[in-house]
Design a protein around this motif. Sequence first.
Motif, short mmCIF file in Angstrom:
data_model
loop_
_atom_site.label_atom_id
_atom_site.label_comp_id
_atom_site.label_asym_id
_atom_site.label_seq_id
_atom_site.Cartn_x
_atom_site.Cartn_y
_atom_site.Cartn_z
N MET A 47 0.84 -1.21 0.00
CA MET A 47 0.00 0.00 0.00
C MET A 47 0.87 1.26 0.00
SD MET A 47 -2.94 -1.20 2.74
CE MET A 47 -3.47 0.48 3.09
N ALA A 48 1.95 1.25 0.76
CA ALA A 48 2.85 2.41 0.83
C ALA A 48 3.47 2.70 -0.53
CB ALA A 48 3.93 2.19 1.88
N ILE A 49 3.86 1.66 -1.24
CA ILE A 49 4.43 1.84 -2.58
C ILE A 49 3.39 2.47 -3.50
CG2 ILE A 49 5.27 0.63 -4.63
CD1 ILE A 49 6.46 -1.49 -2.67
N VAL A 50 2.19 1.93 -3.48
CA VAL A 50 1.14 2.37 -4.40
C VAL A 50 0.60 3.76 -4.04
CG1 VAL A 50 -1.20 1.82 -5.20
CG2 VAL A 50 0.50 0.00 -4.97
N LEU A 51 0.50 4.07 -2.76
CA LEU A 51 -0.16 5.31 -2.32
C LEU A 51 0.81 6.43 -1.94
CD1 LEU A 51 -2.95 3.66 -0.12
CD2 LEU A 51 -3.16 4.53 -2.47
N ALA A 52 2.10 6.22 -2.11
CA ALA A 52 3.10 7.20 -1.67
C ALA A 52 2.89 8.60 -2.24
CB ALA A 52 4.51 6.71 -2.02
N GLU A 53 2.35 8.68 -3.43
CA GLU A 53 2.15 10.00 -4.05
C GLU A 53 1.15 10.86 -3.27
OE1 GLU A 53 -0.96 9.90 -7.56
OE2 GLU A 53 0.25 8.05 -7.63
N HIS A 54 0.38 10.25 -2.38
CA HIS A 54 -0.63 10.98 -1.61
C HIS A 54 -0.12 11.44 -0.25
CE1 HIS A 54 -3.49 9.90 -4.68
NE2 HIS A 54 -3.15 8.63 -4.53
N ALA A 55 1.15 11.19 0.04
CA ALA A 55 1.71 11.63 1.32
C ALA A 55 1.68 13.16 1.39
CB ALA A 55 3.15 11.13 1.48
N ASN A 56 1.48 13.69 2.58
CA ASN A 56 1.44 15.14 2.76
C ASN A 56 2.75 15.82 2.39
OD1 ASN A 56 -1.20 15.09 3.71
ND2 ASN A 56 -0.59 15.02 5.86
N ALA A 130 7.18 8.15 9.36
CA ALA A 130 6.43 7.47 10.41
C ALA A 130 4.94 7.81 10.33
CB ALA A 130 6.99 7.83 11.79
N LYS A 131 4.63 9.05 10.04
CA LYS A 131 3.23 9.47 9.94
C LYS A 131 2.54 8.78 8.76
CE LYS A 131 4.05 13.90 12.16
NZ LYS A 131 4.21 15.34 11.97
N PHE A 132 3.25 8.66 7.64
CA PHE A 132 2.66 8.00 6.48
C PHE A 132 2.51 6.49 6.75
CE2 PHE A 132 2.53 6.15 2.21
CZ PHE A 132 1.45 6.86 1.69
N ALA A 133 3.51 5.90 7.39
CA ALA A 133 3.43 4.48 7.73
C ALA A 133 2.23 4.22 8.65
CB ALA A 133 4.73 4.02 8.40
N ARG A 134 2.02 5.08 9.63
CA ARG A 134 0.88 4.93 10.54
C ARG A 134 -0.44 5.08 9.77
NH1 ARG A 134 0.79 2.73 15.20
NH2 ARG A 134 2.11 4.22 16.25
N ALA A 135 -0.46 5.98 8.79
CA ALA A 135 -1.66 6.15 7.98
C ALA A 135 -2.01 4.85 7.28
CB ALA A 135 -1.48 7.28 6.97
N MET A 136 -1.00 4.16 6.76
CA MET A 136 -1.24 2.87 6.09
C MET A 136 -1.76 1.84 7.10
SD MET A 136 -0.46 3.46 2.90
CE MET A 136 -1.23 5.04 3.29
N ASP A 137 -1.17 1.85 8.29
CA ASP A 137 -1.54 0.91 9.35
C ASP A 137 -2.98 1.11 9.80
OD1 ASP A 137 -0.92 -1.19 11.18
OD2 ASP A 137 -0.49 0.27 12.76
N ARG A 138 -3.47 2.32 9.73
CA ARG A 138 -4.85 2.59 10.13
C ARG A 138 -5.84 2.45 8.97
NH1 ARG A 138 -4.57 5.15 15.34
NH2 ARG A 138 -3.04 3.81 16.34
#
Length: 196
Positions: A47-56, A130-138
């Motif tokens: 998910m992080a690979i696919v959604l990385a472009e949406h990170a703040n 860390a914030k983006f990783a937590r977003a994926m986790d939630r």
Amino acid sequence: MELTNLFRQIEFIKEVDKLKYILRKTKLFASDRNENDAEHSWHLSLMAIVLAEHANFPIDVLKVIKMLLIHDLVEIDAGDTFIYDTQKSHDNTVEERQAAKRIFGLLPDHQAAELIALWEEFEEQQTNEAKFARAMDRLEPLLQNTSNNGGTWREFGVGYGDVYAKKQVIQQGSLTIWQYAEQLLNDSVEKGILTK
């Protein structure tokens, strides 16, 4: 030295295989089978690979993937704590810190130090990664529960307020994904799979 490092690395690899046996409360998409921690970590990494472009903010995607692959290894010793558990805090515990020291300590010192630092960074939630990783986790359990007609929300009587409180951390990693997640929550209330 190289052979000693290899032996330690192999021991770590054998030990972390145990993550496949740690069952989570959430179930796989449109399924009645519980997800295990290894599946969860793999899915979050993808998910992080696919959604990385949406990170703040710009993020080091490899660093995020490393965090996601190791963030639940402590559950080999400490077990999985349900995010909505009212008896035990889901925040970092003494048991998890001891587990991190033991499990990562199987590795050669330089690798152990790197992974402990990454694990602590994930737990502290101060960096963009860390914030983006937590977003994926939630996000992942939210997607699972909506695909399972309420899933663990319904099974354990978890209401909108509790879910919203736990999920709003997504916005720290991605406002775009948070807008999507918030809409999913509202849709879930309208569909009657999440009680208000």
